[in-house]
Design a protein around this motif. Structure first.
Motif, PDB file in Angstrom:
ATOM      1  N   GLU A 159       0.969  -1.347   0.253  1.00  0.00           N
ATOM      2  CA  GLU A 159      -0.122   0.001  -0.075  1.00  0.00           C
ATOM      3  C   GLU A 159       0.697   1.344   0.326  1.00  0.00           C
ATOM      4  OE1 GLU A 159      -3.499  -0.135  -0.306  1.00  0.00           O
ATOM      5  OE2 GLU A 159      -3.427  -1.506  -0.286  1.00  0.00           O
ATOM      6  N   MET A 160       2.004   1.266   0.148  1.00  0.00           N
ATOM      7  CA  MET A 160       3.267   2.702   0.406  1.00  0.00           C
ATOM      8  C   MET A 160       3.490   3.264  -1.075  1.00  0.00           C
ATOM      9  SD  MET A 160       5.993   3.090   2.405  1.00  0.00           S
ATOM     10  CE  MET A 160       7.407   1.288   1.889  1.00  0.00           C
ATOM     11  N   ALA A 161       3.544   4.083  -1.377  1.00  0.00           N
ATOM     12  CA  ALA A 161       3.356   4.985  -2.326  1.00  0.00           C
ATOM     13  C   ALA A 161       5.361   5.450  -2.731  1.00  0.00           C
ATOM     14  CB  ALA A 161       2.518   6.072  -2.915  1.00  0.00           C
ATOM     15  N   THR A 162       5.705   4.702  -3.243  1.00  0.00           N
ATOM     16  CA  THR A 162       7.135   4.487  -3.360  1.00  0.00           C
ATOM     17  C   THR A 162       7.083   5.558  -4.952  1.00  0.00           C
ATOM     18  OG1 THR A 162       7.703   2.454  -1.991  1.00  0.00           O
ATOM     19  CG2 THR A 162       9.185   3.982  -2.992  1.00  0.00           C
ATOM     20  N   THR A 163       8.584   6.583  -4.256  1.00  0.00           N
ATOM     21  CA  THR A 163       9.108   6.649  -5.392  1.00  0.00           C
ATOM     22  C   THR A 163      10.321   7.618  -5.173  1.00  0.00           C
ATOM     23  OG1 THR A 163       7.149   8.635  -5.544  1.00  0.00           O
ATOM     24  CG2 THR A 163       8.323   8.950  -6.800  1.00  0.00           C
ATOM     25  N   ALA A 164      10.994   6.791  -6.419  1.00  0.00           N
ATOM     26  CA  ALA A 164      12.929   7.265  -6.087  1.00  0.00           C
ATOM     27  C   ALA A 164      12.847   8.856  -6.879  1.00  0.00           C
ATOM     28  CB  ALA A 164      13.312   6.883  -7.589  1.00  0.00           C
ATOM     29  N   LEU A 165      13.778   9.717  -7.280  1.00  0.00           N
ATOM     30  CA  LEU A 165      14.402  10.342  -7.190  1.00  0.00           C
ATOM     31  C   LEU A 165      15.308  10.727  -7.752  1.00  0.00           C
ATOM     32  CD1 LEU A 165      12.685  13.318  -5.498  1.00  0.00           C
ATOM     33  CD2 LEU A 165      11.713  12.322  -7.058  1.00  0.00           C
ATOM     34  N   ARG A 166      15.976  11.200  -9.390  1.00  0.00           N
ATOM     35  CA  ARG A 166      17.172  11.109  -9.077  1.00  0.00           C
ATOM     36  C   ARG A 166      17.593  12.021  -9.735  1.00  0.00           C
ATOM     37  NH1 ARG A 166      15.846   6.386 -14.646  1.00  0.00           N
ATOM     38  NH2 ARG A 166      16.218   5.049 -12.837  1.00  0.00           N
ATOM     39  N   PHE A 167      18.648  12.744  -8.894  1.00  0.00           N
ATOM     40  CA  PHE A 167      18.507  14.252  -8.716  1.00  0.00           C
ATOM     41  C   PHE A 167      20.268  14.471  -9.397  1.00  0.00           C
ATOM     42  CE2 PHE A 167      17.940  14.193  -3.818  1.00  0.00           C
ATOM     43  CZ  PHE A 167      16.314  14.525  -3.699  1.00  0.00           C
ATOM     44  N   ARG A 227       0.055   9.824  -9.674  1.00  0.00           N
ATOM     45  CA  ARG A 227       0.851   9.992  -9.588  1.00  0.00           C
ATOM     46  C   ARG A 227       2.245  10.008  -9.501  1.00  0.00           C
ATOM     47  NH1 ARG A 227      -1.119  16.134 -11.319  1.00  0.00           N
ATOM     48  NH2 ARG A 227      -3.261  16.133 -11.624  1.00  0.00           N
ATOM     49  N   VAL A 228       2.403   9.752  -8.629  1.00  0.00           N
ATOM     50  CA  VAL A 228       4.206   9.562  -8.531  1.00  0.00           C
ATOM     51  C   VAL A 228       4.580   8.328  -7.659  1.00  0.00           C
ATOM     52  CG1 VAL A 228       4.366  12.066  -8.198  1.00  0.00           C
ATOM     53  CG2 VAL A 228       3.614  10.585  -5.517  1.00  0.00           C
ATOM     54  N   ASP A 268      36.966   8.596 -14.460  1.00  0.00           N
ATOM     55  CA  ASP A 268      35.928   8.921 -14.585  1.00  0.00           C
ATOM     56  C   ASP A 268      35.612   9.428 -16.405  1.00  0.00           C
ATOM     57  OD1 ASP A 268      33.535  10.877 -14.404  1.00  0.00           O
ATOM     58  OD2 ASP A 268      34.137  11.731 -12.884  1.00  0.00           O
ATOM     59  N   ALA A 269      34.598   8.282 -16.480  1.00  0.00           N
ATOM     60  CA  ALA A 269      33.857   8.449 -17.875  1.00  0.00           C
ATOM     61  C   ALA A 269      32.547   9.048 -17.763  1.00  0.00           C
ATOM     62  CB  ALA A 269      33.959   7.153 -18.787  1.00  0.00           C
ATOM     63  N   ARG A 270      31.505   9.681 -16.936  1.00  0.00           N
ATOM     64  CA  ARG A 270      30.459  10.098 -16.777  1.00  0.00           C
ATOM     65  C   ARG A 270      30.243  11.079 -17.878  1.00  0.00           C
ATOM     66  NH1 ARG A 270      29.590  11.925 -11.306  1.00  0.00           N
ATOM     67  NH2 ARG A 270      31.200  13.185 -11.397  1.00  0.00           N
ATOM     68  N   ASN A 271      29.475  11.236 -18.614  1.00  0.00           N
ATOM     69  CA  ASN A 271      29.431  11.807 -19.229  1.00  0.00           C
ATOM     70  C   ASN A 271      27.798  12.397 -19.771  1.00  0.00           C
ATOM     71  OD1 ASN A 271      29.171  14.194 -21.366  1.00  0.00           O
ATOM     72  ND2 ASN A 271      29.670  13.055 -23.122  1.00  0.00           N
ATOM     73  N   TYR A 272      26.470  12.772 -19.243  1.00  0.00           N
ATOM     74  CA  TYR A 272      25.136  12.385 -19.355  1.00  0.00           C
ATOM     75  C   TYR A 272      24.597  14.202 -19.990  1.00  0.00           C
ATOM     76  CZ  TYR A 272      26.397  12.153 -14.502  1.00  0.00           C
ATOM     77  OH  TYR A 272      25.769  12.282 -13.039  1.00  0.00           O
ATOM     78  N   ARG A 273      23.388  14.522 -20.042  1.00  0.00           N
ATOM     79  CA  ARG A 273      22.458  15.387 -19.929  1.00  0.00           C
ATOM     80  C   ARG A 273      21.566  14.797 -19.633  1.00  0.00           C
ATOM     81  NH1 ARG A 273      21.138  17.475 -25.723  1.00  0.00           N
ATOM     82  NH2 ARG A 273      22.422  15.881 -26.793  1.00  0.00           N
ATOM     83  N   VAL A 274      20.556  15.553 -18.838  1.00  0.00           N
ATOM     84  CA  VAL A 274      18.948  14.278 -18.390  1.00  0.00           C
ATOM     85  C   VAL A 274      17.965  15.503 -18.757  1.00  0.00           C
ATOM     86  CG1 VAL A 274      20.032  12.968 -16.785  1.00  0.00           C
ATOM     87  CG2 VAL A 274      18.759  15.541 -15.805  1.00  0.00           C
ATOM     88  N   SER A 275      16.942  14.936 -19.223  1.00  0.00           N
ATOM     89  CA  SER A 275      15.701  15.524 -19.099  1.00  0.00           C
ATOM     90  C   SER A 275      14.422  15.612 -17.603  1.00  0.00           C
ATOM     91  CB  SER A 275      14.537  15.141 -20.071  1.00  0.00           C
ATOM     92  OG  SER A 275      13.359  15.329 -19.891  1.00  0.00           O
ATOM     93  N   ALA A 276      13.949  16.561 -17.045  1.00  0.00           N
ATOM     94  CA  ALA A 276      13.166  16.042 -15.742  1.00  0.00           C
ATOM     95  C   ALA A 276      11.590  16.750 -16.112  1.00  0.00           C
ATOM     96  CB  ALA A 276      13.518  17.078 -14.829  1.00  0.00           C
ATOM     97  N   ALA A 277      11.223  16.829 -17.378  1.00  0.00           N
ATOM     98  CA  ALA A 277      10.414  16.548 -18.056  1.00  0.00           C
ATOM     99  C   ALA A 277       8.641  15.796 -17.420  1.00  0.00           C
ATOM    100  CB  ALA A 277       9.778  16.592 -19.697  1.00  0.00           C
ATOM    101  N   LYS A 278       9.420  14.609 -16.774  1.00  0.00           N
ATOM    102  CA  LYS A 278       8.106  14.178 -16.603  1.00  0.00           C
ATOM    103  C   LYS A 278       7.906  14.282 -14.832  1.00  0.00           C
ATOM    104  CE  LYS A 278       7.500   9.076 -14.868  1.00  0.00           C
ATOM    105  NZ  LYS A 278       8.786   7.680 -14.871  1.00  0.00           N
ATOM    106  N   LEU A 279       9.308  14.767 -13.995  1.00  0.00           N
ATOM    107  CA  LEU A 279       8.333  15.272 -12.907  1.00  0.00           C
ATOM    108  C   LEU A 279       7.721  16.513 -12.688  1.00  0.00           C
ATOM    109  CD1 LEU A 279       8.719  15.343  -9.558  1.00  0.00           C
ATOM    110  CD2 LEU A 279      11.014  16.670 -10.237  1.00  0.00           C
ATOM    111  N   THR A 280       7.693  17.037 -14.192  1.00  0.00           N
ATOM    112  CA  THR A 280       6.679  18.689 -14.319  1.00  0.00           C
ATOM    113  C   THR A 280       5.453  17.970 -15.055  1.00  0.00           C
ATOM    114  OG1 THR A 280       9.091  19.989 -14.998  1.00  0.00           O
ATOM    115  CG2 THR A 280       6.603  20.731 -15.420  1.00  0.00           C
ATOM    116  N   ALA A 281       5.586  17.588 -15.818  1.00  0.00           N
ATOM    117  CA  ALA A 281       4.122  17.122 -15.947  1.00  0.00           C
ATOM    118  C   ALA A 281       3.365  16.468 -14.252  1.00  0.00           C
ATOM    119  CB  ALA A 281       4.526  15.925 -16.871  1.00  0.00           C
TER     120      ALA A 281
END
Length: 316
Positions: A159-167, A227-228, A268-281
């Protein structure tokens, strides 16, 4: 709402605590105070705050912390690649095993909502704008523990609503400052040495002000459950996906008279850009701060001596 925040005395925890109290919630903090608790002093006079000093790895402490709680905001972690590499066993215990155990305990206790702080580092690298459906390529122990924890706590059922937020990569002023974060580090370097150490200049990073993280957590708690629940959301700013070379140039421009030294960084090979449109919606949340504003705020605070650092060399 009665909210348990683990890691409440930390860089994200303190502004999130203040934001939730200002929104009318009551906050119980669970923190070992490994780095002190001064960041929480402002919460005490509100009458809407209590601190339970303890470790999330201790089942009895967790049970006490969950008593009467409506929601959990789980921020406590060994944060960042260097910290996890230095103490790998502790990182696995805290970031993965204790997270899974806390989630299970919260479900048994009848908690209604559970928010887990993950990271955009789980994406590792990617050539396109990444969203929550993009493949995960965790390149460090830190990212690996967060990715696995997401998988284990987002299993359907209960019954618990669980949400993961990727900062996204954080920056900005907060009651408990961190200067190991790239933007914060560069502002301090600019104002104390006049030189920035830039590695991987072409690599992309999504950047987000720590105050906007606190606002995002609040928005998820306030959103309709349907929604979440069971969802993963990126918490980032569309206007602040930048290559590191551009970030360094912005710091140099705001702080003035700064030299940028480019040097290779192995491992350190990290290289990424992300969208947060889903959270805004889903919630209506949008970031309020820009990177340039955050840099200017921090430079002003450092130059004025609000935050004391050794070697200050000029006013911003």
């Amino acid at each position: 709402m009665q909210i348990l925040i683990t890691g409440a005395a930390g860089y994200i925890g303190a502004p999130t605590t203040a934001r939730l109290i200002a929104a009318g919630h009551t906050v119980r903090a669970l923190d070992t105070l490994r780095f002190g608790g001064a960041a929480l002093l402002g919460a005490y006079p509100t009458g809407q705050f209590e601190l339970l000093r303890g470790d999330i790895r201790d089942a009895d402490t967790v049970g006490q912390a969950l008593d009467g709680v409506d929601a959990v905001v789980h921020l406590a972690a060994i944060v960042g690649d260097p910290a996890c590499a230095a103490e790998p066993d502790l990182a696995r215990q805290v970031n993965l095993e204790a997270t899974v155990a806390l989630h299970a305990a919260a479900r048994r206790a009848g908690v209604g909502r559970f928010i887990f702080a993950s990271t955009c580092s789980v994406y590792g690298h990617g050539d396109s704008l990444l969203d929550e459906s993009s493949p995960l390529v965790p390149l460090s122990l830190y990212a690996q523990t967060k990715a696995e924890a997401e998988t284990r706590i987002l299993t359907p059922g209960g019954e618990m609503a669980t949400t993961a937020l990727r900062f996204a990569t954080l920056y900005g002023l907060a009651p408990r400052m961190r200067f190991d974060l790239v933007v914060n580090l560069w502002v301090r370097q600019a104002l104390t040495r006049g030189v920035l150490a830039l590695h991987a200049p072409q690599a992309w990073r999504p950047l987000i002000h720590v105050s906007d993280i606190a606002a995002a957590v609040t928005a998820v708690l306030d959103a309709p459950t349907e929604r979440v629940t069971g969802q993963v959301f990126n918490v980032a700013s569309a206007r602040d996906n930048h290559q590191l070379s551009a970030v360094a140039a912005m710091v140099a421009e705001v702080c003035g008279d700064v030299r940028i030294n480019v040097a290779p960084l192995a491992g350190d090979a990290r290289n990424y850009r992300v969208s947060a449109a889903k959270l805004t919606a889903a919630t209506g949340w949008t970031p309020a701060r820009t990177l340039r504003q955050g840099i200017a705020e921090m430079a002003g605070a450092l130059s004025a001596g609000v935050i004391e650092v050794e070697g200050m060399r000029r006013a911003a």
